[in-house]
Design a protein around this motif. Sequence first.
Motif, short mmCIF file in Angstrom:
data_model
loop_
_atom_site.label_atom_id
_atom_site.label_comp_id
_atom_site.label_asym_id
_atom_site.label_seq_id
_atom_site.Cartn_x
_atom_site.Cartn_y
_atom_site.Cartn_z
N PRO A 17 0.84 -1.20 0.00
CA PRO A 17 0.00 0.00 0.00
C PRO A 17 0.88 1.25 0.00
CG PRO A 17 -0.81 -1.58 1.61
CD PRO A 17 0.53 -2.09 1.13
N LEU A 18 0.47 2.25 -0.75
CA LEU A 18 1.18 3.51 -0.84
C LEU A 18 0.96 4.32 0.43
CD1 LEU A 18 2.84 5.30 -2.87
CD2 LEU A 18 0.66 6.30 -3.54
N GLU A 19 2.05 4.81 1.01
CA GLU A 19 1.98 5.61 2.23
C GLU A 19 2.65 6.96 1.99
OE1 GLU A 19 3.79 3.23 5.28
OE2 GLU A 19 2.21 1.71 5.19
N ALA A 20 2.39 7.90 2.87
CA ALA A 20 2.95 9.25 2.73
C ALA A 20 4.47 9.23 2.60
CB ALA A 20 2.52 10.12 3.90
N ALA A 21 5.14 8.34 3.31
CA ALA A 21 6.60 8.27 3.25
C ALA A 21 7.11 7.85 1.87
CB ALA A 21 7.12 7.29 4.31
N ASP A 22 6.25 7.23 1.06
CA ASP A 22 6.63 6.78 -0.28
C ASP A 22 6.50 7.87 -1.34
OD1 ASP A 22 6.91 4.07 0.64
OD2 ASP A 22 4.73 3.86 0.51
N LEU A 23 5.87 8.98 -1.00
CA LEU A 23 5.51 9.96 -2.01
C LEU A 23 6.68 10.68 -2.68
CD1 LEU A 23 2.21 11.29 -0.47
CD2 LEU A 23 2.52 9.59 -2.28
N PRO A 24 7.81 10.94 -1.99
CA PRO A 24 8.94 11.52 -2.72
C PRO A 24 9.44 10.61 -3.85
CG PRO A 24 9.22 11.90 -0.39
CD PRO A 24 8.04 10.96 -0.54
N THR A 35 4.74 15.17 -18.16
CA THR A 35 4.91 16.61 -18.23
C THR A 35 3.52 17.22 -18.38
OG1 THR A 35 7.01 16.35 -19.37
CG2 THR A 35 5.97 18.50 -19.51
N PRO A 36 3.06 18.03 -17.46
CA PRO A 36 3.73 18.38 -16.21
C PRO A 36 3.64 17.23 -15.22
CG PRO A 36 1.57 19.43 -16.31
CD PRO A 36 1.77 18.71 -17.62
N CYS A 37 4.58 17.22 -14.30
CA CYS A 37 4.61 16.15 -13.29
C CYS A 37 3.94 16.66 -12.01
CB CYS A 37 6.04 15.71 -13.02
SG CYS A 37 7.09 17.03 -12.41
N TRP A 38 3.58 15.71 -11.16
CA TRP A 38 2.98 16.03 -9.87
C TRP A 38 4.05 15.94 -8.79
CZ3 TRP A 38 -1.99 12.52 -10.09
CH2 TRP A 38 -2.84 13.01 -11.08
N SER A 39 4.06 16.90 -7.90
CA SER A 39 5.02 16.90 -6.79
C SER A 39 4.55 15.93 -5.70
CB SER A 39 5.13 18.30 -6.20
OG SER A 39 3.92 18.63 -5.53
N ASP A 40 5.45 15.66 -4.74
CA ASP A 40 5.04 14.80 -3.63
C ASP A 40 3.94 15.49 -2.81
OD1 ASP A 40 6.95 16.65 -2.70
OD2 ASP A 40 7.75 15.27 -1.20
N GLY A 41 3.93 16.83 -2.77
CA GLY A 41 2.85 17.54 -2.09
C GLY A 41 1.51 17.36 -2.78
N GLU A 42 1.51 17.41 -4.11
CA GLU A 42 0.27 17.18 -4.85
C GLU A 42 -0.22 15.75 -4.69
OE1 GLU A 42 0.54 20.18 -8.62
OE2 GLU A 42 2.18 18.73 -8.40
N LEU A 43 0.71 14.80 -4.72
CA LEU A 43 0.33 13.40 -4.49
C LEU A 43 -0.21 13.22 -3.08
CD1 LEU A 43 3.34 11.62 -6.25
CD2 LEU A 43 0.99 11.77 -7.09
N HIS A 44 0.41 13.88 -2.10
CA HIS A 44 -0.03 13.79 -0.72
C HIS A 44 -1.44 14.35 -0.56
CE1 HIS A 44 -0.32 14.86 3.58
NE2 HIS A 44 0.35 13.73 3.74
N ALA A 45 -1.72 15.48 -1.22
CA ALA A 45 -3.06 16.08 -1.14
C ALA A 45 -4.12 15.12 -1.65
CB ALA A 45 -3.09 17.38 -1.94
N LEU A 46 -3.77 14.27 -2.60
CA LEU A 46 -4.71 13.26 -3.08
C LEU A 46 -4.80 12.08 -2.11
CD1 LEU A 46 -3.74 13.29 -6.85
CD2 LEU A 46 -5.97 13.92 -5.90
N LEU A 47 -3.64 11.57 -1.69
CA LEU A 47 -3.60 10.35 -0.89
C LEU A 47 -4.33 10.50 0.45
CD1 LEU A 47 -2.59 7.43 -0.81
CD2 LEU A 47 -0.47 8.28 0.22
N VAL A 48 -4.35 11.70 1.01
CA VAL A 48 -5.01 11.87 2.32
C VAL A 48 -6.53 11.90 2.21
CG1 VAL A 48 -3.03 13.00 3.39
CG2 VAL A 48 -4.79 14.39 2.27
N GLN A 49 -7.07 11.95 1.00
CA GLN A 49 -8.52 11.92 0.83
C GLN A 49 -9.04 10.51 1.14
OE1 GLN A 49 -9.63 13.46 -3.05
NE2 GLN A 49 -8.11 15.10 -2.89
N ASP A 50 -10.18 10.44 1.78
CA ASP A 50 -10.75 9.15 2.20
C ASP A 50 -10.99 8.18 1.04
OD1 ASP A 50 -10.76 9.94 4.84
OD2 ASP A 50 -12.87 10.55 4.83
N THR A 51 -11.28 8.70 -0.13
CA THR A 51 -11.63 7.84 -1.26
C THR A 51 -10.42 7.41 -2.09
OG1 THR A 51 -12.01 9.79 -2.64
CG2 THR A 51 -13.92 8.90 -1.47
N VAL A 52 -9.24 7.91 -1.76
CA VAL A 52 -8.04 7.66 -2.57
C VAL A 52 -7.16 6.60 -1.93
CG1 VAL A 52 -5.95 8.72 -3.55
CG2 VAL A 52 -8.11 9.98 -3.54
#
Length: 165
Positions: A17-24, A35-52
């Motif tokens: 399972p993908l965790e916040a520590a894996d996002l970098p 291109t454009p790519c998503w930053s670890d912050g953008e990925l984190h903003a998605l991953l913390v959502q209940d449905t993601v």
Amino acid sequence: MALTDYFARKPEFDIFPLEAADLPQAAAIHELRFTPCWSDGELHALLVQDTVFGFIARQSNALTRPITGGFVLARVAAGEAEILTIGVDPKFARLGLGWRLMRAAIREARDQAAETVFLEVDETNIAAVGLYRKLGFAKVGERRAYYQGVNGAKTAALVMRLDLG
């Protein structure tokens, strides 16, 4: 065959399972592929959502720290799942990681009561289109001039669907 070939290890990967520590590491792979790519912050903003949810492929036979080979990020809402993004490090292309990551995401979507899975893919990404077709996805739509490459050329996004019923 060179002597060093006898000592080379074929990389082996496990899916977690993908965790916040894996996002970098996931963001670094995304940068290699999109291109454009998503930053670890953008990925984190998605991953913390209940449905993601997501999965990551880590090399299990690495001699030092585990190496990330790829990841997938998806969401489920109202009986439908969507693959938000998937990327495999080009060093590990053609090893079946995309297949394994997609199967994990599809299995989780089914476990969360999704009846269908949707995704969008650049029409020029022949390897990805082939993978999705092999998994049973079918084209159900097209968004013309959706993606813009680094050279400025615009390509269509194919909308694909997999029925889980």
